[in-house]
Design a protein around this motif. Structure first.
Motif, PDB file in Angstrom:
ATOM      1  N   ASP A   1     -10.145  -3.927  24.215  1.00 49.58           N
ATOM      2  CA  ASP A   1      -9.334  -4.344  25.357  1.00 49.58           C
ATOM      3  C   ASP A   1     -10.112  -5.380  26.165  1.00 49.58           C
ATOM      4  OD1 ASP A   1      -7.415  -4.437  27.446  1.00 49.58           O
ATOM      5  OD2 ASP A   1      -8.575  -2.959  28.563  1.00 49.58           O
ATOM      6  N   CYS A   2      -9.454  -6.481  26.512  1.00 51.16           N
ATOM      7  CA  CYS A   2     -10.080  -7.537  27.314  1.00 51.16           C
ATOM      8  C   CYS A   2      -9.391  -7.695  28.670  1.00 51.16           C
ATOM      9  CB  CYS A   2     -10.051  -8.862  26.554  1.00 51.16           C
ATOM     10  SG  CYS A   2     -10.881  -8.808  24.944  1.00 51.16           S
ATOM     11  N   GLN A   3      -8.378  -6.863  28.942  1.00 47.89           N
ATOM     12  CA  GLN A   3      -7.696  -6.776  30.229  1.00 47.89           C
ATOM     13  C   GLN A   3      -6.855  -8.013  30.541  1.00 47.89           C
ATOM     14  OE1 GLN A   3     -10.767  -5.682  33.054  1.00 47.89           O
ATOM     15  NE2 GLN A   3     -10.887  -3.618  32.260  1.00 47.89           N
ATOM     16  N   GLN A   4      -7.498  -9.101  30.967  1.00 48.54           N
ATOM     17  CA  GLN A   4      -6.744 -10.275  31.402  1.00 48.54           C
ATOM     18  C   GLN A   4      -7.223 -11.519  30.670  1.00 48.54           C
ATOM     19  OE1 GLN A   4      -5.476 -10.237  35.692  1.00 48.54           O
ATOM     20  NE2 GLN A   4      -7.317  -8.997  35.913  1.00 48.54           N
ATOM     21  N   ARG A   5      -6.321 -12.443  30.490  1.00 49.43           N
ATOM     22  CA  ARG A   5      -6.617 -13.649  29.706  1.00 49.43           C
ATOM     23  C   ARG A   5      -7.637 -14.546  30.390  1.00 49.43           C
ATOM     24  NH1 ARG A   5      -4.461 -16.645  25.607  1.00 49.43           N
ATOM     25  NH2 ARG A   5      -4.843 -18.870  25.698  1.00 49.43           N
ATOM     26  N   THR A   6      -8.604 -15.002  29.614  1.00 48.40           N
ATOM     27  CA  THR A   6      -9.509 -16.069  30.036  1.00 48.40           C
ATOM     28  C   THR A   6      -9.648 -17.041  28.871  1.00 48.40           C
ATOM     29  OG1 THR A   6     -11.562 -15.036  29.233  1.00 48.40           O
ATOM     30  CG2 THR A   6     -10.820 -14.438  31.465  1.00 48.40           C
ATOM     31  N   GLY A   7      -9.975 -18.278  29.184  1.00 45.37           N
ATOM     32  CA  GLY A   7     -10.157 -19.266  28.137  1.00 45.37           C
ATOM     33  C   GLY A   7     -11.312 -18.908  27.213  1.00 45.37           C
ATOM     34  N   HIS A   8     -12.345 -18.297  27.783  1.00 41.46           N
ATOM     35  CA  HIS A   8     -13.518 -17.918  26.985  1.00 41.46           C
ATOM     36  C   HIS A   8     -13.138 -16.882  25.927  1.00 41.46           C
ATOM     37  CE1 HIS A   8     -17.624 -16.978  25.924  1.00 41.46           C
ATOM     38  NE2 HIS A   8     -17.470 -15.720  26.295  1.00 41.46           N
ATOM     39  N   LEU A   9     -12.390 -15.848  26.331  1.00 45.29           N
ATOM     40  CA  LEU A   9     -11.991 -14.817  25.381  1.00 45.29           C
ATOM     41  C   LEU A   9     -11.027 -15.365  24.341  1.00 45.29           C
ATOM     42  CD1 LEU A   9     -11.581 -11.836  27.854  1.00 45.29           C
ATOM     43  CD2 LEU A   9     -13.317 -12.046  26.069  1.00 45.29           C
ATOM     44  N   ALA A  10     -10.134 -16.250  24.774  1.00 47.71           N
ATOM     45  CA  ALA A  10      -9.207 -16.855  23.825  1.00 47.71           C
ATOM     46  C   ALA A  10      -9.954 -17.672  22.777  1.00 47.71           C
ATOM     47  CB  ALA A  10      -8.203 -17.730  24.572  1.00 47.71           C
ATOM     48  N   SER A  11     -11.036 -18.338  23.190  1.00 46.87           N
ATOM     49  CA  SER A  11     -11.815 -19.141  22.257  1.00 46.87           C
ATOM     50  C   SER A  11     -12.502 -18.283  21.201  1.00 46.87           C
ATOM     51  CB  SER A  11     -12.852 -19.982  23.008  1.00 46.87           C
ATOM     52  OG  SER A  11     -13.904 -19.170  23.508  1.00 46.87           O
ATOM     53  N   LEU A  12     -12.716 -17.004  21.529  1.00 47.38           N
ATOM     54  CA  LEU A  12     -13.355 -16.082  20.590  1.00 47.38           C
ATOM     55  C   LEU A  12     -12.343 -15.331  19.723  1.00 47.38           C
ATOM     56  CD1 LEU A  12     -16.117 -14.554  22.912  1.00 47.38           C
ATOM     57  CD2 LEU A  12     -16.430 -16.267  21.120  1.00 47.38           C
ATOM     58  N   GLY A  13     -11.060 -15.585  19.949  1.00 46.49           N
ATOM     59  CA  GLY A  13     -10.031 -14.951  19.136  1.00 46.49           C
ATOM     60  C   GLY A  13      -9.174 -13.941  19.858  1.00 46.49           C
ATOM     61  N   GLY A  14      -9.395 -13.743  21.157  1.00 45.18           N
ATOM     62  CA  GLY A  14      -8.556 -12.821  21.911  1.00 45.18           C
ATOM     63  C   GLY A  14      -7.143 -13.364  22.070  1.00 45.18           C
ATOM     64  N   ARG A  15      -6.187 -12.461  22.225  1.00 44.52           N
ATOM     65  CA  ARG A  15      -4.796 -12.879  22.437  1.00 44.52           C
ATOM     66  C   ARG A  15      -4.062 -11.829  23.252  1.00 44.52           C
ATOM     67  NH1 ARG A  15      -1.330 -10.395  18.394  1.00 44.52           N
ATOM     68  NH2 ARG A  15      -2.499  -9.592  16.596  1.00 44.52           N
ATOM     69  N   GLU A  16      -2.929 -12.230  23.783  1.00 43.48           N
ATOM     70  CA  GLU A  16      -2.134 -11.331  24.608  1.00 43.48           C
ATOM     71  C   GLU A  16      -1.085 -10.611  23.765  1.00 43.48           C
ATOM     72  OE1 GLU A  16      -2.092 -13.328  29.029  1.00 43.48           O
ATOM     73  OE2 GLU A  16      -0.804 -14.244  27.504  1.00 43.48           O
ATOM     74  N   ILE A  17      -0.851  -9.333  24.109  1.00 43.05           N
ATOM     75  CA  ILE A  17       0.208  -8.556  23.480  1.00 43.05           C
ATOM     76  C   ILE A  17       0.988  -7.859  24.592  1.00 43.05           C
ATOM     77  CG2 ILE A  17      -1.085  -8.190  21.340  1.00 43.05           C
ATOM     78  CD1 ILE A  17      -1.704  -5.354  22.285  1.00 43.05           C
ATOM     79  N   PRO A  18       2.242  -7.478  24.338  1.00 43.80           N
ATOM     80  CA  PRO A  18       3.008  -6.762  25.362  1.00 43.80           C
ATOM     81  C   PRO A  18       2.333  -5.453  25.755  1.00 43.80           C
ATOM     82  CG  PRO A  18       4.433  -7.521  23.588  1.00 43.80           C
ATOM     83  CD  PRO A  18       3.023  -7.731  23.116  1.00 43.80           C
ATOM     84  N   ARG A  19       2.489  -5.058  27.015  1.00 43.04           N
ATOM     85  CA  ARG A  19       1.893  -3.804  27.470  1.00 43.04           C
ATOM     86  C   ARG A  19       2.386  -2.628  26.640  1.00 43.04           C
ATOM     87  NH1 ARG A  19       2.587  -3.300  33.447  1.00 43.04           N
ATOM     88  NH2 ARG A  19       4.762  -2.870  32.912  1.00 43.04           N
ATOM     89  N   SER A  20       3.629  -2.622  26.253  1.00 44.65           N
ATOM     90  CA  SER A  20       4.162  -1.508  25.464  1.00 44.65           C
ATOM     91  C   SER A  20       3.427  -1.384  24.127  1.00 44.65           C
ATOM     92  CB  SER A  20       5.663  -1.701  25.226  1.00 44.65           C
ATOM     93  OG  SER A  20       5.912  -2.935  24.563  1.00 44.65           O
ATOM     94  N   GLU A  21       3.122  -2.508  23.503  1.00 48.96           N
ATOM     95  CA  GLU A  21       2.372  -2.479  22.245  1.00 48.96           C
ATOM     96  C   GLU A  21       0.947  -1.999  22.478  1.00 48.96           C
ATOM     97  OE1 GLU A  21       0.730  -5.623  18.861  1.00 48.96           O
ATOM     98  OE2 GLU A  21       2.477  -6.160  20.076  1.00 48.96           O
ATOM     99  N   PHE A  22       0.348  -2.461  23.580  1.00 47.60           N
ATOM    100  CA  PHE A  22      -1.002  -2.020  23.916  1.00 47.60           C
ATOM    101  C   PHE A  22      -1.048  -0.515  24.145  1.00 47.60           C
ATOM    102  CE2 PHE A  22      -4.053  -1.003  27.332  1.00 47.60           C
ATOM    103  CZ  PHE A  22      -5.232  -1.308  26.679  1.00 47.60           C
ATOM    104  N   GLU A  23      -0.070   0.034  24.844  1.00 44.79           N
ATOM    105  CA  GLU A  23      -0.053   1.462  25.145  1.00 44.79           C
ATOM    106  C   GLU A  23       0.123   2.299  23.885  1.00 44.79           C
ATOM    107  OE1 GLU A  23       2.940   1.840  28.125  1.00 44.79           O
ATOM    108  OE2 GLU A  23       1.566   1.337  29.763  1.00 44.79           O
ATOM    109  N   ARG A  24       0.908   1.811  22.935  1.00 44.59           N
ATOM    110  CA  ARG A  24       1.055   2.541  21.668  1.00 44.59           C
ATOM    111  C   ARG A  24      -0.283   2.586  20.923  1.00 44.59           C
ATOM    112  NH1 ARG A  24       6.034  -0.270  21.479  1.00 44.59           N
ATOM    113  NH2 ARG A  24       5.157  -1.851  20.087  1.00 44.59           N
TER     114      ARG A  24
END
Length: 255
Positions: free
Chosen positions: A195-218
């Motif tokens: 879990d990375c919590q909130q989007r940052t450019g640094h995390l995105a550059s390492l491969g992080g991405r956003e998913i819906p909260r419902s998917e995260f909770e599952r």
């Protein structure tokens, strides 16, 4: 109106009740209460985390969408691969886990953040996470050079779920080396989601991405109840997992 937590008996609301994305504080769920290990365990078990400033009450958040890192999607650039390989081959350079948790979280609090004049890692939060660390729920991944702590990150762990919190670096790429080590550790332990919590450019550059909260909770509910990690140590042999995804026969239940 968001609910106010008056004491330990007040439970956090369902994360679906957090303020929507078009509000002034998207993802804000509740305010108040104390940062005890019991409250933090309740919060992270629901995918909720504290984030607030020095002059604010404790604020509890559950953003939608949620920034995550699927471990097999970690973006290892050619330059980072060279940096990590050079670090791994160099005498007196090592990764430690939980060598000095308080030093790491304190350094994260002091690290400058682009667009921020202060820090959300206030003294109260440092003390709370250190108390939780003593109970085995929080950990630090540290980059050491010549006996000096030069970078690292701290995290929360419940079951087979890892919640990344913050990083710092006193040498170039020291925090990236620590994050790469965390990825290798997760692969070794059968953890496929950070879990990375909130989007940052640094995390995105390492491969992080956003998913819906419902998917995260599952994903969270399955991982939280999985067998906990019982060995928090870093072996240099884990660097061999840098270019390999998580073994499909591991213990992690999947997305």
């Amino acid at each position: 109106m968001i609910p106010w937590l008056h004491g330990s008996r007040d439970r956090l609301p369902d994360p679906s009740l957090a303020l929507p994305h078009d509000s002034e504080a998207p993802g804000l769920l509740a305010a108040g209460g104390e940062l005890t290990p019991q409250r933090l365990a309740e919060a992270y078990g629901k995918g909720v985390f504290p984030w607030y400033g020095a002059d604010q009450p404790v604020l509890w958040w559950s953003p939608d969408p949620r920034m995550v890192m699927f471990v097999d999607e970690f973006r290892l650039t050619r330059s980072l691969r060279k940096t990590v390989r050079r670090f791994a081959r160099t005498p007196d350079c090592e990764v430690r886990i939980d060598g000095d948790f308080r030093a790491v979280i304190t350094a994260c609090a002091q690290a400058p953040r682009e667009g921020q004049s202060g820090t959300w890692i206030v003294p109260e939060m440092i003390d709370a996470y250190c108390r939780w660390h003593a109970l085995g729920a929080t950990h630090s991944v540290e980059t050491w050079m010549n006996g000096e702590l030069v970078g690292g990150l701290y995290l929360v762990n419940i079951g087979r779920m890892v919640f990344g919190e913050s990083m710092f670096a006193r040498r170039t790429d020291a925090s990236k080396i620590a994050f790469a080590a965390l990825v290798c550790f997760c692969r070794a332990q059968g953890v496929s989601l950070i879990d990375c919590q909130q989007r940052t450019g640094h995390l995105a550059s390492l491969g992080g991405r956003e998913i819906p909260r419902s998917e995260f909770e599952r994903a969270l509910s399955v991982r939280n109840s999985a067998r906990p990690i019982d060995d928090w140590s870093y072996d240099a042999a884990m660097w061999d997992l840098l270019d390999r995804p998580t073994d499909p026969t591991d213990q992690d239940p999947g997305p």
